[in-house]
Write an enzyme that holds these catalytic residues in place. Structure first.
Site, PDB file in Angstrom:
ATOM      1  N   TYR A 141      16.376  60.752  37.676  1.00 33.15           N
ATOM      2  CA  TYR A 141      16.702  59.514  38.378  1.00 33.15           C
ATOM      3  C   TYR A 141      15.436  58.837  38.895  1.00 33.15           C
ATOM      4  CZ  TYR A 141      17.973  56.620  42.400  1.00 33.15           C
ATOM      5  OH  TYR A 141      18.057  55.597  43.318  1.00 33.15           O
TER       6      TYR A 141
ATOM      7  N   ALA B  78      22.402  49.848  40.108  1.00 35.99           N
ATOM      8  CA  ALA B  78      21.547  50.930  39.585  1.00 35.99           C
ATOM      9  C   ALA B  78      22.418  52.096  39.158  1.00 35.99           C
ATOM     10  CB  ALA B  78      20.542  51.389  40.636  1.00 35.99           C
TER      11      ALA B  78
ATOM     12  N   ASP C  97      12.929  55.866  47.248  1.00 35.33           N
ATOM     13  CA  ASP C  97      11.921  56.835  47.682  1.00 35.33           C
ATOM     14  C   ASP C  97      11.780  57.980  46.684  1.00 35.33           C
ATOM     15  OD1 ASP C  97      14.581  57.613  48.444  1.00 35.33           O
ATOM     16  OD2 ASP C  97      13.746  59.166  49.727  1.00 35.33           O
TER      17      ASP C  97
END
Length: 282
Positions: free
Chosen positions: A126, A61, A103
């Site tokens: 993000y 990622a 999260d």
């Protein structure tokens, strides 16, 4: 059966690599950013066509949270568009896909542990690119698994625990944020959970939450690191407003793990137990 792991040199990818020897009945293919650059979707498709994996673990990622504010296009390519391509290929080729999310898809205004059904509303670039990746994936590949996690650390790569260990050895005092609440995730525990899912007899697509058990702040986390390692450094609590960053952080992002525990019989370790294990290896 072949398992392809993206982001193989990152924290999670490295921990999965450590588990390879316990699963000799699988052939693992570990892809780093040179072999499979996630910002080049044509190359991603080419690698998948060549390798023909039965399982894909997307552990790669774009995770530079503050930098993403000025590199939105790159973050979106890796966290959103590439994830969609992984989903399209997996659906077309009947491969199982586990994608790791965050999260940071939440806005942090909750006061209760967040379930998988909680409303997503990211407050930084993000988080927004990760949310878009989740939506795109579940649209093109309904049987994919998304695992949202938080505060990941490991003996590998750059992370909060290693940074705090370094700072507490270099300085007489440090300031750490008290008003951001969640739970850390030892990447080795997450890696074990992912392999338990793959190696089991059950596959139920959908979104799941995973972190270690407990509810703490970054300040609490640092105090425990200090206690375990016996550092002399003073640790002072501060508010987020005293430590401005380019990207906003969720004030509360504690993940409810009930679903993954029930569906996959996952045993989730307490955060301080896992921290002790990691620090003993460091």
């Amino acid at each position: 059966m072949k398992i392809l792991v993206t982001g193989s040199t990152g924290q999670l990818g490295s921990e999965i690599k450590n588990l390879e020897k316990f699963y000799p009945h699988y052939k693992f293919v570990f892809m780093d950013r040179t072999l499979m650059p996630l910002d080049d979707i044509n190359k991603v498709w080419e690698v998948l066509e060549s390798e023909q994996p039965d399982y894909i673990i997307n552990a790669g990622a774009y995770t530079a949270v503050d930098k993403a504010e000025s590199e939105e296009e790159l973050a979106d390519m890796v966290n959103h568009q590439c994830v969609r391509v992984l989903g399209v290929w997996s659906e077309k080729n009947k491969a199982h896909l586990i994608h790791v999310s965050t999260d940071y898809v939440f806005d942090g205004t909750s006061s209760l542990p967040l379930t998988e059904e909680a409303q997503t509303a990211p407050i930084n670039v993000y988080g927004n690119t990760k949310m878009k990746g989740e939506v795109a994936l579940m649209t093109v590949h309904h049987d994919a698994i998304v695992i949202r996690t938080s505060w990941v650390y490991s003996i590998y790569g750059n992370n909060f625990v290693k940074t705090m260990c370094r700072l507490m050895q270099e300085r007489e005092s440090i300031n750490v944020v008290l008003d951001q609440i969640g739970s850390p995730t030892y990447a080795a525990d997450l890696a074990s959970t992912i392999m338990q899912i793959i190696n089991g007899n059950i596959w139920k697509g959908g979104i799941y939450h995973y972190s270690n058990e407990g509810e703490i702040s970054w300040y609490d986390f640092t105090r425990k690191i200090k206690e375990i390692k016996g550092f002399e450094c003073d640790v002072n609590p501060i508010n987020s407003s005293d430590f401005p960053t380019s990207a906003k952080r969720p004030a509360y992002s504690l993940l409810d793990k009930s679903k993954i525990k029930k569906e996959y019989n996952i045993n989730v370790s307490q955060w301080d137990e896992s921290l002790r294990i990691m620090l003993a290896k460091l």
